[in-house]
Design a protein around this motif. Structure first.
Motif, PDB file in Angstrom:
ATOM      1  N   VAL A   1       0.852  -1.203   0.000  1.00 13.11           N
ATOM      2  CA  VAL A   1       0.000   0.000   0.000  1.00 13.11           C
ATOM      3  C   VAL A   1       0.884   1.249   0.000  1.00 13.11           C
ATOM      4  O   VAL A   1       0.669   2.179  -0.774  1.00 13.11           O
ATOM      5  CB  VAL A   1      -0.956   0.007   1.224  1.00 13.11           C
ATOM      6  CG1 VAL A   1      -1.718   1.320   1.316  1.00 13.11           C
ATOM      7  CG2 VAL A   1      -1.934  -1.151   1.150  1.00 13.11           C
ATOM      8  N   PHE A   2       1.896   1.264   0.852  1.00 15.38           N
ATOM      9  CA  PHE A   2       2.807   2.403   0.992  1.00 15.38           C
ATOM     10  C   PHE A   2       3.536   2.685  -0.318  1.00 15.38           C
ATOM     11  O   PHE A   2       3.623   3.821  -0.772  1.00 15.38           O
ATOM     12  CB  PHE A   2       3.808   2.065   2.109  1.00 15.38           C
ATOM     13  CG  PHE A   2       4.815   3.139   2.410  1.00 15.38           C
ATOM     14  CD1 PHE A   2       4.454   4.287   3.097  1.00 15.38           C
ATOM     15  CD2 PHE A   2       6.146   2.983   2.049  1.00 15.38           C
ATOM     16  CE1 PHE A   2       5.398   5.271   3.398  1.00 15.38           C
ATOM     17  CE2 PHE A   2       7.088   3.956   2.347  1.00 15.38           C
ATOM     18  CZ  PHE A   2       6.709   5.098   3.023  1.00 15.38           C
ATOM     19  N   TRP A   3       4.030   1.621  -0.949  1.00 15.69           N
ATOM     20  CA  TRP A   3       4.896   1.798  -2.113  1.00 15.69           C
ATOM     21  C   TRP A   3       4.117   2.100  -3.391  1.00 15.69           C
ATOM     22  O   TRP A   3       4.502   2.972  -4.166  1.00 15.69           O
ATOM     23  CB  TRP A   3       5.754   0.537  -2.297  1.00 15.69           C
ATOM     24  CG  TRP A   3       6.948   0.764  -3.172  1.00 15.69           C
ATOM     25  CD1 TRP A   3       7.155   0.239  -4.421  1.00 15.69           C
ATOM     26  CD2 TRP A   3       8.101   1.570  -2.890  1.00 15.69           C
ATOM     27  NE1 TRP A   3       8.355   0.668  -4.923  1.00 15.69           N
ATOM     28  CE2 TRP A   3       8.951   1.482  -4.004  1.00 15.69           C
ATOM     29  CE3 TRP A   3       8.476   2.361  -1.798  1.00 15.69           C
ATOM     30  CZ2 TRP A   3      10.172   2.156  -4.057  1.00 15.69           C
ATOM     31  CZ3 TRP A   3       9.690   3.028  -1.857  1.00 15.69           C
ATOM     32  CH2 TRP A   3      10.520   2.917  -2.976  1.00 15.69           C
TER      33      TRP A   3
ATOM     34  N   MET B   1       0.284   4.601  -2.239  1.00 18.60           N
ATOM     35  CA  MET B   1       0.638   5.925  -1.728  1.00 18.60           C
ATOM     36  C   MET B   1       1.753   6.557  -2.563  1.00 18.60           C
ATOM     37  O   MET B   1       2.314   7.592  -2.175  1.00 18.60           O
ATOM     38  CB  MET B   1       1.038   5.835  -0.247  1.00 18.60           C
ATOM     39  CG  MET B   1      -0.124   5.443   0.650  1.00 18.60           C
ATOM     40  SD  MET B   1       0.371   5.088   2.340  1.00 18.60           S
ATOM     41  CE  MET B   1      -0.266   6.520   3.200  1.00 18.60           C
TER      42      MET B   1
ATOM     43  N   LEU C   1      -3.906   9.750   0.376  1.00 19.63           N
ATOM     44  CA  LEU C   1      -2.860   9.334   1.324  1.00 19.63           C
ATOM     45  C   LEU C   1      -3.485   8.973   2.669  1.00 19.63           C
ATOM     46  O   LEU C   1      -3.145   7.954   3.269  1.00 19.63           O
ATOM     47  CB  LEU C   1      -1.838  10.459   1.517  1.00 19.63           C
ATOM     48  CG  LEU C   1      -0.846  10.697   0.386  1.00 19.63           C
ATOM     49  CD1 LEU C   1       0.094  11.824   0.769  1.00 19.63           C
ATOM     50  CD2 LEU C   1      -0.055   9.436   0.079  1.00 19.63           C
TER      51      LEU C   1
ATOM     52  N   HIS D   1      -5.431   5.620   2.448  1.00 20.70           N
ATOM     53  CA  HIS D   1      -4.547   4.451   2.415  1.00 20.70           C
ATOM     54  C   HIS D   1      -3.926   4.199   3.785  1.00 20.70           C
ATOM     55  O   HIS D   1      -3.734   3.048   4.189  1.00 20.70           O
ATOM     56  CB  HIS D   1      -3.437   4.646   1.372  1.00 20.70           C
ATOM     57  CG  HIS D   1      -3.953   4.733  -0.023  1.00 20.70           C
ATOM     58  ND1 HIS D   1      -4.843   3.821  -0.536  1.00 20.70           N
ATOM     59  CD2 HIS D   1      -3.707   5.614  -1.021  1.00 20.70           C
ATOM     60  CE1 HIS D   1      -5.117   4.151  -1.781  1.00 20.70           C
ATOM     61  NE2 HIS D   1      -4.446   5.232  -2.099  1.00 20.70           N
TER      62      HIS D   1
ATOM     63  N   ILE E   1      -3.958   0.868   6.129  1.00 22.93           N
ATOM     64  CA  ILE E   1      -2.773   0.214   6.714  1.00 22.93           C
ATOM     65  C   ILE E   1      -2.999  -0.082   8.202  1.00 22.93           C
ATOM     66  O   ILE E   1      -2.636  -1.157   8.686  1.00 22.93           O
ATOM     67  CB  ILE E   1      -1.502   1.090   6.503  1.00 22.93           C
ATOM     68  CG1 ILE E   1      -1.082   1.040   5.035  1.00 22.93           C
ATOM     69  CG2 ILE E   1      -0.355   0.619   7.401  1.00 22.93           C
ATOM     70  CD1 ILE E   1       0.131   1.873   4.689  1.00 22.93           C
TER      71      ILE E   1
END
Lengths: 94, 215
Positions: A51-53, A56, B192, B195, B199
């Motif tokens: 998700v981060f890479w 986002m 952002l 997401h 997480i």
């Protein structure tokens, strides 16, 4: 309908995330003892990383934004490290 | 890993201190404060699970794993539609962006619906501090501790999802009043946040629902 390159990236990321979700649920039924926590957190970290890479857009950032994004996490790791050194270091708790 | 070759719609390279970067930086600093807040909750969980591992594992089996799994899949799907909304907004295809944003809000509402139903079931079973609570919960402090942590973390997460949905709806309404580029920046920052909330759930789900299932 043709998918753009970005759209394909997102869809592949999504499929990987759902596969990891299935994996983490299946693994939870196996008696792995202490390794269960390690594997489960490992899979969660992999999911969070995807998700981060990709979602986002961190793969497009190599700057101050990247620093801002990870610094809170770094402080947190210090907090976790010190707390667990204390917990493990005291036989009365363990 | 190969980088995509056509990047013109993704960012504006070369302008290191551009406005989009500033708004994203602001959102990341906000998310940093959120990481530290949720991080403190996760630490409380880690310490008490370290001290009462068996009780936590047993208490966890009283949660409905199916609801948790479905809600994780639902939230992951909403992250996909959010990624599409941001992508379309950056391409200045605002109609498609609004559509994906509305879809994300709708899927987010689905998450809240199932979570609310789950809370309703807990209420019926007496999984809350009351004299109606089942015996196993009433007389064992670590079980109550597990449920305290469960309610605190999931409720705070619940309100984060709710806030995200409110922000999305207000940006859909605000769309005709805003300039396309500025609106796209706001959607990118909202993405952002969404997401990040996803997480948090990615970590909450196995720690609350999946422990002690192998017994």
């Amino acid at each position: 309908m043709t998918l753009s390159k970005e759209a394909k990236f997102y869809l592949i990321t999504y499929l990987a995330l759902q596969s990891l979700l299935v994996l983490t649920v299946v693994i939870s039924f196996y008696p792995l003892g202490a390794w269960g926590v390690v594997i489960s957190l490992g899979v969660s970290t992999a999911k969070a990383g995807l998700v981060f890479w990709y979602f986002m857009e961190m793969r497009h950032n190599r700057s101050i934004i990247f620093l801002a994004a990870i610094i809170a996490f770094v402080w947190l790791m210090i907090l976790y490290f010190l707390t667990f050194v204390d917990l493990w270091g005291r036989p009365a708790f363990g | 890993m190969s980088q995509p070759t056509s990047m013109e719609t993704v960012s504006d390279p070369g302008s290191s201190a551009s406005m989009p970067e500033k708004s994203l930086l602001g959102m990341w600093i906000f998310i940093g404060t959120e990481i530290m807040m949720f991080g403190a909750f996760f630490l409380v969980y880690a310490v008490y699970r370290f001290l009462h591992n068996k009780a936590f594992e047993e208490a966890s089996t009283h949660l409905n794993m199916l609801y948790g799994s479905i809600n994780t899949a639902v939230l992951l799907t909403s992250s996909l539609t959010m990624a599409f909304a941001v992508h379309k907004a950056k391409q200045q295809r605002t109609r498609a962006a609004v559509m994906f944003l509305a879809l994300t809000a709708l899927i987010g509402l689905g998450f809240l619906g199932l979570k609310s139903y789950e809370y309703y079931e807990h209420w019926h079973k007496g999984y809350y501090p009351s004299s109606d609570a089942p015996e196993w919960l009433k007389h064992t402090a670590p079980f109550r501790l597990f449920f305290d942590i469960y309610y605190t973390t999931t409720a705070i997460h619940f309100f984060h999802v709710l806030s995200g949905i409110c922000v999305m709806i207000s940006f859909i309404i605000y769309r005709p009043l805003a300039k396309t580029k500025q609106w796209a920046r706001k959607i990118e920052a909202t993405g952002l946040y969404w997401h990040f909330v996803d997480i948090v759930w990615i970590f909450l789900f196995p720690l609350l629902y999946l422990i002690g299932r192998s017994k």
